[in-house]
Scaffold this motif. Sequence first.
Motif, PDB file in Angstrom:
ATOM      1  N   LEU A   1      20.251   8.059 -49.793  1.00  0.00           N
ATOM      2  CA  LEU A   1      21.157   9.195 -49.960  1.00  0.00           C
ATOM      3  C   LEU A   1      20.562  10.422 -49.292  1.00  0.00           C
ATOM      4  CD1 LEU A   1      21.879   8.717 -53.774  1.00  0.00           C
ATOM      5  CD2 LEU A   1      23.438   8.145 -51.911  1.00  0.00           C
ATOM      6  N   GLU A   2      21.398  11.123 -48.535  1.00  0.00           N
ATOM      7  CA  GLU A   2      21.016  12.432 -47.994  1.00  0.00           C
ATOM      8  C   GLU A   2      21.467  13.487 -48.992  1.00  0.00           C
ATOM      9  OE1 GLU A   2      21.569  11.687 -43.202  1.00  0.00           O
ATOM     10  OE2 GLU A   2      23.244  12.466 -44.381  1.00  0.00           O
ATOM     11  N   PHE A   3      20.563  14.380 -49.399  1.00  0.00           N
ATOM     12  CA  PHE A   3      20.996  15.426 -50.323  1.00  0.00           C
ATOM     13  C   PHE A   3      20.968  16.787 -49.641  1.00  0.00           C
ATOM     14  CE2 PHE A   3      16.401  15.089 -51.222  1.00  0.00           C
ATOM     15  CZ  PHE A   3      16.001  16.418 -51.115  1.00  0.00           C
ATOM     16  N   SER A   4      21.924  17.614 -50.025  1.00  0.00           N
ATOM     17  CA  SER A   4      22.004  19.006 -49.573  1.00  0.00           C
ATOM     18  C   SER A   4      22.167  19.881 -50.796  1.00  0.00           C
ATOM     19  CB  SER A   4      23.187  19.212 -48.621  1.00  0.00           C
ATOM     20  OG  SER A   4      23.065  18.397 -47.475  1.00  0.00           O
ATOM     21  N   THR A   5      21.527  21.039 -50.772  1.00  0.00           N
ATOM     22  CA  THR A   5      21.513  21.939 -51.922  1.00  0.00           C
ATOM     23  C   THR A   5      22.213  23.236 -51.569  1.00  0.00           C
ATOM     24  OG1 THR A   5      19.371  21.013 -52.544  1.00  0.00           O
ATOM     25  CG2 THR A   5      20.038  23.035 -53.652  1.00  0.00           C
ATOM     26  N   PHE A   6      23.061  23.724 -52.483  1.00  0.00           N
ATOM     27  CA  PHE A   6      23.806  24.956 -52.269  1.00  0.00           C
ATOM     28  C   PHE A   6      23.656  25.854 -53.501  1.00  0.00           C
ATOM     29  CE2 PHE A   6      25.862  21.340 -50.291  1.00  0.00           C
ATOM     30  CZ  PHE A   6      26.021  21.757 -48.967  1.00  0.00           C
ATOM     31  N   VAL A   7      23.313  27.116 -53.275  1.00  0.00           N
ATOM     32  CA  VAL A   7      23.231  28.087 -54.365  1.00  0.00           C
ATOM     33  C   VAL A   7      24.630  28.623 -54.640  1.00  0.00           C
ATOM     34  CG1 VAL A   7      22.268  30.292 -55.117  1.00  0.00           C
ATOM     35  CG2 VAL A   7      20.869  28.719 -53.764  1.00  0.00           C
ATOM     36  N   LEU A   8      25.000  28.717 -55.905  1.00  0.00           N
ATOM     37  CA  LEU A   8      26.325  29.207 -56.273  1.00  0.00           C
ATOM     38  C   LEU A   8      26.358  30.725 -56.214  1.00  0.00           C
ATOM     39  CD1 LEU A   8      27.166  26.876 -59.291  1.00  0.00           C
ATOM     40  CD2 LEU A   8      27.573  26.526 -56.859  1.00  0.00           C
ATOM     41  N   ASP A   9      27.369  31.255 -55.574  1.00  0.00           N
ATOM     42  CA  ASP A   9      27.491  32.698 -55.412  1.00  0.00           C
ATOM     43  C   ASP A   9      27.575  33.382 -56.775  1.00  0.00           C
ATOM     44  OD1 ASP A   9      27.798  35.126 -54.054  1.00  0.00           O
ATOM     45  OD2 ASP A   9      29.975  34.995 -54.080  1.00  0.00           O
ATOM     46  N   GLY A  10      26.741  34.396 -56.966  1.00  0.00           N
ATOM     47  CA  GLY A  10      26.722  35.129 -58.222  1.00  0.00           C
ATOM     48  C   GLY A  10      25.894  34.485 -59.304  1.00  0.00           C
ATOM     49  N   ARG A  11      25.440  33.250 -59.095  1.00  0.00           N
ATOM     50  CA  ARG A  11      24.582  32.564 -60.057  1.00  0.00           C
ATOM     51  C   ARG A  11      23.417  31.927 -59.310  1.00  0.00           C
ATOM     52  NH1 ARG A  11      26.049  31.303 -65.198  1.00  0.00           N
ATOM     53  NH2 ARG A  11      23.818  30.835 -65.309  1.00  0.00           N
ATOM     54  N   PRO A  12      22.430  32.740 -58.880  1.00  0.00           N
ATOM     55  CA  PRO A  12      21.313  32.194 -58.106  1.00  0.00           C
ATOM     56  C   PRO A  12      20.455  31.210 -58.888  1.00  0.00           C
ATOM     57  CG  PRO A  12      20.880  34.458 -58.771  1.00  0.00           C
ATOM     58  CD  PRO A  12      22.321  34.187 -59.101  1.00  0.00           C
ATOM     59  N   ASP A  13      20.648  31.143 -60.217  1.00  0.00           N
ATOM     60  CA  ASP A  13      19.890  30.184 -61.021  1.00  0.00           C
ATOM     61  C   ASP A  13      20.560  28.821 -61.064  1.00  0.00           C
ATOM     62  OD1 ASP A  13      21.905  31.652 -62.465  1.00  0.00           O
ATOM     63  OD2 ASP A  13      21.296  30.560 -64.249  1.00  0.00           O
ATOM     64  N   LEU A  14      21.770  28.684 -60.499  1.00  0.00           N
ATOM     65  CA  LEU A  14      22.472  27.413 -60.473  1.00  0.00           C
ATOM     66  C   LEU A  14      22.535  26.883 -59.045  1.00  0.00           C
ATOM     67  CD1 LEU A  14      25.519  27.941 -62.861  1.00  0.00           C
ATOM     68  CD2 LEU A  14      23.337  26.830 -63.366  1.00  0.00           C
ATOM     69  N   GLN A  15      22.346  25.597 -58.904  1.00  0.00           N
ATOM     70  CA  GLN A  15      22.421  24.963 -57.594  1.00  0.00           C
ATOM     71  C   GLN A  15      23.312  23.724 -57.653  1.00  0.00           C
ATOM     72  OE1 GLN A  15      18.324  24.172 -56.536  1.00  0.00           O
ATOM     73  NE2 GLN A  15      18.125  26.129 -55.485  1.00  0.00           N
ATOM     74  N   LEU A  16      24.094  23.553 -56.595  1.00  0.00           N
ATOM     75  CA  LEU A  16      24.907  22.359 -56.421  1.00  0.00           C
ATOM     76  C   LEU A  16      24.162  21.397 -55.506  1.00  0.00           C
ATOM     77  CD1 LEU A  16      27.563  20.666 -56.370  1.00  0.00           C
ATOM     78  CD2 LEU A  16      28.307  22.151 -54.492  1.00  0.00           C
ATOM     79  N   LEU A  17      23.942  20.170 -55.959  1.00  0.00           N
ATOM     80  CA  LEU A  17      23.309  19.128 -55.161  1.00  0.00           C
ATOM     81  C   LEU A  17      24.340  18.058 -54.854  1.00  0.00           C
ATOM     82  CD1 LEU A  17      20.715  20.501 -56.429  1.00  0.00           C
ATOM     83  CD2 LEU A  17      19.662  18.247 -56.300  1.00  0.00           C
TER      84      LEU A  17
END
Length: 277
Positions: free
Chosen positions: A239-255
């Motif tokens: 699996l290739e993973f990519s990480t995205f920070v959620l706008d307005g919530r820098p403590d949450l990340q979408l993987l």
Amino acid sequence: MAKPAVPNDLGNFLRNRRMRLDPATFGFMAGRRRTPGLRREEVAQLASISPTWYTWLEQGRGGSPSREVLSRIASGLMLTEPEREHLFLLAFGHPPEHRYQPTESITPRLQGVLDALPYSPAIIKTALWDVVAWNPAATAILMDYARLAPPQRNVLRLLFTDERARNVQEDWNSMARFVVNAFRADVTRAGSSDEAMVLVEELSAASPEFDAFWRSNDVTHHTEGIKRLRHPALGLIALEFSTFVLDGRPDLQLLVFNPATPESRKAIEHHLMQKAD
């Protein structure tokens, strides 16, 4: 790094926010006022600073405020997180330090984004690597998080204390070291040192490997990479993973995990279609 804005931009923003506020909300008598909103001396009172100095700040005089003073002004004006960030950008040219915000759930709209990825496992995690949301593909390929108690939905706890999570990793040592190094960067960025140390102490006592990785003081960014799993039904998948920070919530990340090879994609899609039937 961006250059700080001219002082008048800061003063204009403060004046604009101040004039939008209702004095009665803060316990001040409305009475007759020449202009709407709070008076400068009332903002100074709320922020525990000198009225003269605050006046100079709005007028672009008296030098730059300290971060502590600006935080008190932001609290006094009841600024939202985007407004607070904008205030710091105007004053210093960079956003404020992030403040960790514990959370156990996300909005239905964000859950809809996860569910719109039918063949790509996706999760949302906190800076402490607690998994707070996932899609059906993640349940089928990564972990059935719904069957775990919330404290156990932590990637580090699973990696270092759960034999099943450990055994599915093709190269557990490399993956575990990588996660610890990324965890260190995440908690520092999110300003969650107190909460993080509770987890660090727990895992250091439970796992000699975690303790060694943590003591190495290595740091990395968890942006993208390859994850290889020994899936009980599919065998070895990549699996290739990519990480995205959620706008307005820098403590949450979408993987988001996408199949890294045609073979993995075919196996995952077939497996998920079977489960959907």
